[in-house]
Design a protein around this motif. Structure first.
Motif, PDB file in Angstrom:
ATOM      1  N   ILE A 301       0.826  -1.211   0.000  1.00 55.07           N
ATOM      2  CA  ILE A 301       0.000   0.000   0.000  1.00 55.07           C
ATOM      3  C   ILE A 301       0.866   1.270   0.000  1.00 55.07           C
ATOM      4  O   ILE A 301       0.458   2.302  -0.536  1.00 55.07           O
ATOM      5  CB  ILE A 301      -1.016  -0.066   1.175  1.00 55.07           C
ATOM      6  N   ASP A 303       3.380   1.763  -1.828  1.00 52.78           N
ATOM      7  CA  ASP A 303       3.653   2.090  -3.238  1.00 52.78           C
ATOM      8  C   ASP A 303       2.534   2.970  -3.786  1.00 52.78           C
ATOM      9  O   ASP A 303       2.775   3.899  -4.564  1.00 52.78           O
ATOM     10  CB  ASP A 303       3.735   0.814  -4.089  1.00 52.78           C
ATOM     11  N   ASN A 304       1.301   2.654  -3.376  1.00 55.40           N
ATOM     12  CA  ASN A 304       0.158   3.468  -3.815  1.00 55.40           C
ATOM     13  C   ASN A 304       0.287   4.901  -3.291  1.00 55.40           C
ATOM     14  O   ASN A 304       0.084   5.872  -4.021  1.00 55.40           O
ATOM     15  CB  ASN A 304      -1.145   2.831  -3.311  1.00 55.40           C
ATOM     16  N   LYS A 307       3.012   6.717  -5.282  1.00 59.88           N
ATOM     17  CA  LYS A 307       2.682   6.968  -6.686  1.00 59.88           C
ATOM     18  C   LYS A 307       1.557   8.012  -6.797  1.00 59.88           C
ATOM     19  O   LYS A 307       1.709   9.045  -7.459  1.00 59.88           O
ATOM     20  CB  LYS A 307       2.248   5.648  -7.338  1.00 59.88           C
ATOM     21  N   VAL A 308       0.465   7.743  -6.118  1.00 55.34           N
ATOM     22  CA  VAL A 308      -0.681   8.662  -6.229  1.00 55.34           C
ATOM     23  C   VAL A 308      -0.335  10.008  -5.570  1.00 55.34           C
ATOM     24  O   VAL A 308      -0.684  11.070  -6.085  1.00 55.34           O
ATOM     25  CB  VAL A 308      -1.957   8.031  -5.612  1.00 55.34           C
ATOM     26  N   ILE A 375      -5.359   3.817   0.834  1.00 51.38           N
ATOM     27  CA  ILE A 375      -5.779   3.011  -0.331  1.00 51.38           C
ATOM     28  C   ILE A 375      -6.466   3.867  -1.401  1.00 51.38           C
ATOM     29  O   ILE A 375      -6.970   3.341  -2.378  1.00 51.38           O
ATOM     30  CB  ILE A 375      -6.727   1.864   0.095  1.00 51.38           C
ATOM     31  N   SER A 377      -7.298   5.640  -4.603  1.00 55.60           N
ATOM     32  CA  SER A 377      -6.753   5.272  -5.920  1.00 55.60           C
ATOM     33  C   SER A 377      -6.483   6.504  -6.781  1.00 55.60           C
ATOM     34  O   SER A 377      -6.925   7.611  -6.471  1.00 55.60           O
ATOM     35  CB  SER A 377      -7.748   4.362  -6.644  1.00 55.60           C
TER      36      SER A 377
END
Ligand SMILES: Cc1ncc(COP(=O)(O)O)c(C=O)c1O
Length: 393
Positions: A301, A303-304, A307-308, A375, A377
């Motif tokens: 998570i 990484d999310n 990135k985001v 989380i 997205s």
């Protein structure tokens, strides 16, 4: 119960110590909340940086259901298996020298525990804290919260041991720190203070000064910790090893838990009777902490968040270039702030967004703070930005 009844009962029976918005939620799922009328809201507040897994995350719910049916509370008169497991897990995600954990029930309590530990270890009493910082509202934590708006009407605070340095100004720290200083408290990003990051140079300078003078560097990761900035702890971005780390918020994904973490040597001064709390680290909240660490690790998570979060900053910077109402963009990972030119506009933007089904928060007067579940997205980020852009117009 309909919203008006909730509001009426709250007005009649609760302390009126919170300025609440006209909203109440009945359930949550993923990154969405729902009110009694069935209206759906995309949530970029996450219970003030708490609900790291959003709402009703299936693996977390299962872990809680299992624990609820087994054991919720026993007290610290006995050994607690889930507490031992969570301390072991925290040991794997903190810097090597940080080996031991004391569990408490909130962020403020974690900071209280850290200060007591620092005073006992150093046998000194002076505490340095940053102007514009925030460490909680219990008495010692309030002393360390260098903002008159929180302290006014409660003075004199429990003691006059607090001295306030200017954040990101090493000369200011140098003028206050000495061999009478027990602890220097610091946030890697001042969350409540408007999402203001510390510079690497400042943090490293503070670390060196503390080491030279035997002062404990207490890093408050209550808001920045547990992956919120894209690493487990904000200090990990700089390779800085604090003497004490406090955390809370995301650690329990909604269960009330806080933690004080330190080295073997420092923890050793907290012998039986020096500190404690009835609920601290009970089986339910520590099982939640274990589930949080396991789920974040298993599903990558962070990484999310990286990135985001990175794309979100880019989007905000781009918008700033097109829109003069945004005066600054700050933060890292999923702790981002867009400072708006006036408090009135910041509040108007927030209210527009709520009316259009997006929850966002204003902190420190005029900073739109973005602290979604970890989380959240890329598509949800785009949905947020669409409504934010409309609101600015
Ligand atoms: C950095 C920091 N420290 C401490 C606290 C206090 O935590 P709690 O409200 O759980 O007592 C907060 C809460 O916002 C915080 O952001």
């Amino acid at each position: 119960m309909d919203f008006d009844t909730v509001k009426d009962l709250s007005s009649k029976y609760l302390f009126q110590n919170y300025g609440r918005l006209d909203l109440a939620f009945v359930r949550g799922e993923g990154c969405y909340l729902f009110d009694a009328a069935g209206k759906k809201y995309l949530d970029a507040v996450a219970g003030i940086a708490v609900n790291c897994l959003g709402y009703a995350y299936p693996e977390w719910v299962k872990a809680m259901q299992d624990q609820l049916t087994k054991l919720v509370h026993v007290s610290n008169l006995y050994y607690v298996e889930e507490q031992a497991k969570l301390a072991q897990r925290l040991n794997t995600i903190t810097p090597d020298p940080i080996t031991r954990t004391l569990f408490v029930n909130s962020g403020a309590e974690a900071n209280e525990g850290a200060l007591k530990t620092a005073v006992r270890y150093t046998k000194r009493h002076k505490v340095l804290a940053a102007l514009n910082g925030f460490h909680g509202r219990t008495s010692a934590a309030l002393g360390a919260t260098g903002q008159t708006k929180y302290q006014a009407s409660f003075e004199p605070l429990i003691s006059n041991v607090y001295h306030y340095y200017t954040y990101n100004d090493l000369e200011s720290v140098k003028s206050l720190i000495d061999r009478d200083t027990a602890a220097l408290m610091i946030e890697g990003i001042q969350g409540e203070g408007g999402v203001v990051p510390a510079s690497e140079e400042f943090l490293k300078g503070v670390r060196d000064l503390c080491t030279d003078l035997g002062v404990l560097m207490v890093v408050d990761e209550v808001q920045t910790g547990m992956g919120r900035t894209g690493k487990w702890f904000c200090m990990d971005h700089f390779g800085i090893v604090p003497d004490i780390i406090t955390t809370a918020k995301g650690l329990g994904a909604g269960m009330p838990i806080g933690a004080v973490m330190t080295t073997d040597e420092i923890a050793a001064v907290m012998t039986p009777g020096t500190h404690g709390t009835t609920f601290g680290g009970n089986p339910l909240v520590t099982a939640s902490g274990c589930a949080v660490i396991d789920i974040i690790s298993r599903h990558h998570i962070l990484d999310n968040v990286n990135k985001v979060g990175k794309n979100w900053v880019d989007d905000l910077q781009k918008l700033k270039q097109e829109n003069s109402h945004i005066v600054d963009v700050r933060g890292r990972g999923f702790l981002l702030g867009a400072e708006i030119d006036t408090p009135e506009k910041a509040v108007a933007i927030r209210d527009y967004m709520i009316a259009h089904g997006v929850l966002t928060n204003v902190c420190h007067g005029k900073t739109i703070r973005i602290i979604p579940p970890l989380i959240f997205s890329a598509e949800q980020k785009d949905d947020y930005m669409k409504v934010f852009t409309e609101a600015l117009q």
